[in-house]
Design a protein around this motif. Structure first.
Motif, PDB file in Angstrom:
ATOM      1  N   ARG A   1       0.811  -1.226   0.000  1.00 20.46           N
ATOM      2  CA  ARG A   1       0.000   0.000   0.000  1.00 20.46           C
ATOM      3  C   ARG A   1       0.843   1.276   0.000  1.00 20.46           C
ATOM      4  N   CYS A   2       1.759   1.328  -0.937  1.00 24.29           N
ATOM      5  CA  CYS A   2       2.534   2.561  -1.065  1.00 24.29           C
ATOM      6  C   CYS A   2       2.343   3.131  -2.467  1.00 24.29           C
ATOM      7  N   SER A   3       2.588   4.396  -2.593  1.00 34.95           N
ATOM      8  CA  SER A   3       2.409   5.066  -3.871  1.00 34.95           C
ATOM      9  C   SER A   3       3.620   4.823  -4.769  1.00 34.95           C
ATOM     10  N   ILE A   4       3.446   5.131  -6.036  1.00 34.38           N
ATOM     11  CA  ILE A   4       4.565   5.025  -6.978  1.00 34.38           C
ATOM     12  C   ILE A   4       5.682   5.965  -6.540  1.00 34.38           C
ATOM     13  N   LYS A   5       5.308   7.147  -6.082  1.00 35.86           N
ATOM     14  CA  LYS A   5       6.301   8.140  -5.659  1.00 35.86           C
ATOM     15  C   LYS A   5       7.148   7.608  -4.504  1.00 35.86           C
ATOM     16  N   GLU A   6       6.506   7.028  -3.493  1.00 41.37           N
ATOM     17  CA  GLU A   6       7.238   6.487  -2.337  1.00 41.37           C
ATOM     18  C   GLU A   6       8.180   5.361  -2.758  1.00 41.37           C
ATOM     19  N   ALA A   7       7.667   4.450  -3.591  1.00 38.09           N
ATOM     20  CA  ALA A   7       8.474   3.314  -4.029  1.00 38.09           C
ATOM     21  C   ALA A   7       9.651   3.767  -4.893  1.00 38.09           C
ATOM     22  N   ALA A   8       9.409   4.718  -5.784  1.00 36.52           N
ATOM     23  CA  ALA A   8      10.481   5.220  -6.651  1.00 36.52           C
ATOM     24  C   ALA A   8      11.575   5.874  -5.812  1.00 36.52           C
ATOM     25  N   GLU A   9      11.184   6.648  -4.816  1.00 40.44           N
ATOM     26  CA  GLU A   9      12.178   7.284  -3.936  1.00 40.44           C
ATOM     27  C   GLU A   9      12.988   6.240  -3.183  1.00 40.44           C
ATOM     28  N   ALA A  10      12.327   5.178  -2.709  1.00 41.26           N
ATOM     29  CA  ALA A  10      13.033   4.120  -1.976  1.00 41.26           C
ATOM     30  C   ALA A  10      14.051   3.405  -2.859  1.00 41.26           C
ATOM     31  N   ALA A  11      13.745   3.278  -4.153  1.00 40.86           N
ATOM     32  CA  ALA A  11      14.638   2.582  -5.081  1.00 40.86           C
ATOM     33  C   ALA A  11      15.662   3.512  -5.720  1.00 40.86           C
ATOM     34  N   GLY A  12      15.478   4.820  -5.545  1.00 37.87           N
ATOM     35  CA  GLY A  12      16.396   5.779  -6.145  1.00 37.87           C
ATOM     36  C   GLY A  12      16.194   5.928  -7.648  1.00 37.87           C
TER      37      GLY A  12
END
Length: 162
Positions: A42-53
């Motif tokens: 349940r995370c947004s694309i923005k959160e996931a993209a930031e976590a992956a760099g």
């Protein structure tokens, strides 16, 4: 599955993606797409993209087809999602979904004995022995159901098969 893909040295990247999806589904591996993994936590694309760099645009592309994704970034995503990289389908999401649908359809199909007899006849095979065997089974079933009390389960069984 009805549209089984086989690989050879001339196989395209799309063929490999379909093949991987079919193998994953047929071997009952719990493979999921990147999008499904993200949605599970349940995370947004923005959160996931930031976590992956990576950028959101890159992650959106990878969620559709992660066949060309950077394995290190995928590793960071999997760590963020709390799953193993071996659970991520390394291909197009649509291929994985299609393979699941085909497997689900196959599980729902039943084969009638009469259809098999018809198929064998169409192939030019002698079905006399098979038909005699089926007639014996029908005869013994009818004898058993006539002698059984017509109540409860036996009654429902007789009604559903008549």
């Amino acid at each position: 599955m009805s549209n089984t893909v086989t690989l050879n040295q001339n196989s395209t990247r799309a063929d490999r993606s379909k093949y991987l999806a079919q193998v994953a589904v047929s071997k009952s591996r719990s493979m999921i797409s990147l999008r499904e993994a993200r949605e599970n936590v349940r995370c947004s694309i923005k959160e996931a993209a930031e976590a992956a760099g990576i950028t959101e645009r890159t992650l959106k592309k990878w969620e559709i087809d992660c066949g060309r994704a950077d394995p290190f970034a995928i590793g960071r995503l999997c760590k963020y999602y709390g799953i193993s990289m071996s659970h991520i389908h390394a291909g197009k999401e649509e291929d994985l979904l299609t393979a699941r649908r085909e497997a689900s359809t196959m599980e729902k199909k039943t084969i009638r004995v009469e259809d098999i007899v018809t198929l064998f006849k169409h192939m030019g095979r002698d079905t006399t022995e098979l038909e005699n065997f089926l007639e014996e089974i029908r005869g013994s079933w009818e004898a058993e159901t006539k002698n059984a009390p017509a109540t409860g389960i036996a009654k429902a069984f007789v009604q559903s098969h008549m």
